[in-house]
Design a protein around this motif. Structure first.
Motif, PDB file in Angstrom:
ATOM      1  N   GLY A  51      70.382  63.158 -19.204  1.00  0.00           N
ATOM      2  CA  GLY A  51      69.233  62.575 -19.873  1.00  0.00           C
ATOM      3  C   GLY A  51      67.950  63.287 -19.518  1.00  0.00           C
ATOM      4  O   GLY A  51      67.932  64.183 -18.670  1.00  0.00           O
ATOM      5  N   GLN A  52      66.875  62.867 -20.181  1.00  0.00           N
ATOM      6  CA  GLN A  52      65.563  63.472 -19.942  1.00  0.00           C
ATOM      7  C   GLN A  52      64.479  62.462 -20.304  1.00  0.00           C
ATOM      8  O   GLN A  52      64.624  61.703 -21.261  1.00  0.00           O
ATOM      9  N   VAL A  63      49.783  60.447 -23.519  1.00  0.00           N
ATOM     10  CA  VAL A  63      49.411  59.790 -24.772  1.00  0.00           C
ATOM     11  C   VAL A  63      50.631  59.314 -25.560  1.00  0.00           C
ATOM     12  O   VAL A  63      50.493  58.490 -26.464  1.00  0.00           O
ATOM     13  N   ALA A  64      51.800  59.822 -25.238  1.00  0.00           N
ATOM     14  CA  ALA A  64      53.039  59.397 -25.895  1.00  0.00           C
ATOM     15  C   ALA A  64      54.207  59.859 -25.039  1.00  0.00           C
ATOM     16  O   ALA A  64      54.052  60.730 -24.179  1.00  0.00           O
ATOM     17  N   GLY A  65      55.371  59.292 -25.285  1.00  0.00           N
ATOM     18  CA  GLY A  65      56.529  59.712 -24.512  1.00  0.00           C
ATOM     19  C   GLY A  65      57.795  59.036 -24.991  1.00  0.00           C
ATOM     20  O   GLY A  65      57.797  58.259 -25.950  1.00  0.00           O
ATOM     21  N   GLY A  66      58.850  59.344 -24.289  1.00  0.00           N
ATOM     22  CA  GLY A  66      60.148  58.769 -24.597  1.00  0.00           C
ATOM     23  C   GLY A  66      61.207  59.395 -23.723  1.00  0.00           C
ATOM     24  O   GLY A  66      60.921  60.274 -22.912  1.00  0.00           O
ATOM     25  N   ALA A  67      62.419  58.928 -23.895  1.00  0.00           N
ATOM     26  CA  ALA A  67      63.516  59.403 -23.067  1.00  0.00           C
ATOM     27  C   ALA A  67      64.816  59.325 -23.851  1.00  0.00           C
ATOM     28  O   ALA A  67      64.894  58.690 -24.900  1.00  0.00           O
ATOM     29  N   GLU A  74      79.064  63.263 -27.107  1.00  0.00           N
ATOM     30  CA  GLU A  74      78.367  63.983 -28.175  1.00  0.00           C
ATOM     31  C   GLU A  74      77.035  63.364 -28.558  1.00  0.00           C
ATOM     32  O   GLU A  74      76.298  63.926 -29.354  1.00  0.00           O
ATOM     33  N   THR A  75      76.743  62.196 -28.001  1.00  0.00           N
ATOM     34  CA  THR A  75      75.603  61.410 -28.481  1.00  0.00           C
ATOM     35  C   THR A  75      74.627  61.063 -27.375  1.00  0.00           C
ATOM     36  O   THR A  75      75.023  60.561 -26.320  1.00  0.00           O
ATOM     37  N   ALA A  76      73.355  61.337 -27.633  1.00  0.00           N
ATOM     38  CA  ALA A  76      72.275  60.897 -26.751  1.00  0.00           C
ATOM     39  C   ALA A  76      71.704  59.607 -27.323  1.00  0.00           C
ATOM     40  O   ALA A  76      71.624  59.440 -28.545  1.00  0.00           O
ATOM     41  N   GLU A  77      71.307  58.691 -26.462  1.00  0.00           N
ATOM     42  CA  GLU A  77      70.661  57.466 -26.902  1.00  0.00           C
ATOM     43  C   GLU A  77      69.178  57.532 -26.552  1.00  0.00           C
ATOM     44  O   GLU A  77      68.808  57.690 -25.384  1.00  0.00           O
ATOM     45  N   MET A  78      68.341  57.443 -27.569  1.00  0.00           N
ATOM     46  CA  MET A  78      66.898  57.461 -27.372  1.00  0.00           C
ATOM     47  C   MET A  78      66.434  56.097 -26.875  1.00  0.00           C
ATOM     48  O   MET A  78      66.889  55.059 -27.353  1.00  0.00           O
ATOM     49  N   LYS A  79      65.502  56.144 -25.927  1.00  0.00           N
ATOM     50  CA  LYS A  79      64.931  54.924 -25.363  1.00  0.00           C
ATOM     51  C   LYS A  79      63.452  55.172 -25.075  1.00  0.00           C
ATOM     52  O   LYS A  79      63.003  56.313 -24.992  1.00  0.00           O
ATOM     53  N   ARG A  94      56.277  60.462 -33.915  1.00  0.00           N
ATOM     54  CA  ARG A  94      57.142  61.402 -34.644  1.00  0.00           C
ATOM     55  C   ARG A  94      57.326  62.678 -33.831  1.00  0.00           C
ATOM     56  O   ARG A  94      58.423  63.227 -33.757  1.00  0.00           O
ATOM     57  N   ARG A  95      56.249  63.156 -33.220  1.00  0.00           N
ATOM     58  CA  ARG A  95      56.336  64.352 -32.368  1.00  0.00           C
ATOM     59  C   ARG A  95      57.253  64.103 -31.176  1.00  0.00           C
ATOM     60  O   ARG A  95      58.048  64.968 -30.805  1.00  0.00           O
ATOM     61  N   VAL A  96      57.173  62.918 -30.581  1.00  0.00           N
ATOM     62  CA  VAL A  96      58.067  62.574 -29.470  1.00  0.00           C
ATOM     63  C   VAL A  96      59.518  62.645 -29.929  1.00  0.00           C
ATOM     64  O   VAL A  96      60.372  63.219 -29.239  1.00  0.00           O
ATOM     65  N   LEU A  97      59.816  62.076 -31.090  1.00  0.00           N
ATOM     66  CA  LEU A  97      61.187  62.128 -31.610  1.00  0.00           C
ATOM     67  C   LEU A  97      61.663  63.567 -31.770  1.00  0.00           C
ATOM     68  O   LEU A  97      62.787  63.906 -31.370  1.00  0.00           O
ATOM     69  N   LEU A  98      60.823  64.419 -32.342  1.00  0.00           N
ATOM     70  CA  LEU A  98      61.196  65.826 -32.530  1.00  0.00           C
ATOM     71  C   LEU A  98      61.449  66.520 -31.193  1.00  0.00           C
ATOM     72  O   LEU A  98      62.411  67.284 -31.052  1.00  0.00           O
ATOM     73  N   GLU A  99      60.595  66.265 -30.220  1.00  0.00           N
ATOM     74  CA  GLU A  99      60.769  66.874 -28.893  1.00  0.00           C
ATOM     75  C   GLU A  99      62.052  66.377 -28.230  1.00  0.00           C
ATOM     76  O   GLU A  99      62.789  67.163 -27.629  1.00  0.00           O
ATOM     77  N   LEU A 100      62.309  65.081 -28.336  1.00  0.00           N
ATOM     78  CA  LEU A 100      63.525  64.530 -27.733  1.00  0.00           C
ATOM     79  C   LEU A 100      64.778  65.056 -28.432  1.00  0.00           C
ATOM     80  O   LEU A 100      65.775  65.361 -27.769  1.00  0.00           O
TER      81      LEU A 100
END
Length: 155
Positions: A51-52, A63-67, A74-79, A94-100
């Motif tokens: 994970g990351q 200013v924004a984030g996620g993990a 095969e699958t990462a779970e976004m949180k 949206r930028r956080v989603l793209l980076e993740l």
């Protein structure tokens, strides 16, 4: 205009404190005491090799984030997708989603799984706009469904 810096950090890093505090507040006010339960998840699931945790930092402030964490091989779970309350309506989530998504690909994941609560219409709309497939009937009242799951293939 300032530049956004992507930082890979641990959730315990002091710069991540606003994310943790605001998400805990949001979950608790929308879902009651059980809403904060998600924020009590052990944060080490968001660390390599599976994970990351990342932040978008502007002028030294998160200013924004996620993990993401491992869901299966095969699958990462976004949180923990978050935008600071003082920086919303800038496209940062949206930028956080793209980076993740990009980061998850480097970890070898080819799919994303995520969920949001029925009282988070802004999150539901974000995921739909970002190309995530809803695994529920979008015409049904979210409050009658409960947790709203989404998936996306990333190559």
């Amino acid at each position: 205009m300032t530049t956004l810096e992507v930082r890979r950090v641990r959730q315990s890093d002091p710069i991540a404190a606003p994310l943790v505090a605001e998400l805990t507040y949001e979950y608790t006010t929308r879902y009651g005491p059980s809403g904060a339960e998600e924020m009590r998840r052990p944060a080490d699931v968001f660390e390599p090799p599976h994970g990351q945790f990342l932040l978008l930092v502007e002028a030294g402030e998160a200013v924004a984030g996620g993990a993401f964490m491992r869901y299966d091989d095969e699958t990462a779970e976004m949180k923990r997708i978050w935008t600071h309350s003082g920086h919303r309506r800038r496209g940062l989530a949206r930028r956080v989603l793209l980076e993740l998504e990009a980061e998850a690909r480097t970890f070898g994941y080819s799919r994303i799984h995520l969920t949001t609560g029925p009282r988070q219409p802004e999150a539901k709309e974000l995921y739909l706009a970002a190309g995530y497939t809803p695994l529920f009937d979008v015409e049904t009242d979210p409050l009658t469904i409960g947790v709203l799951p989404f998936s996306k293939v990333i190559h």
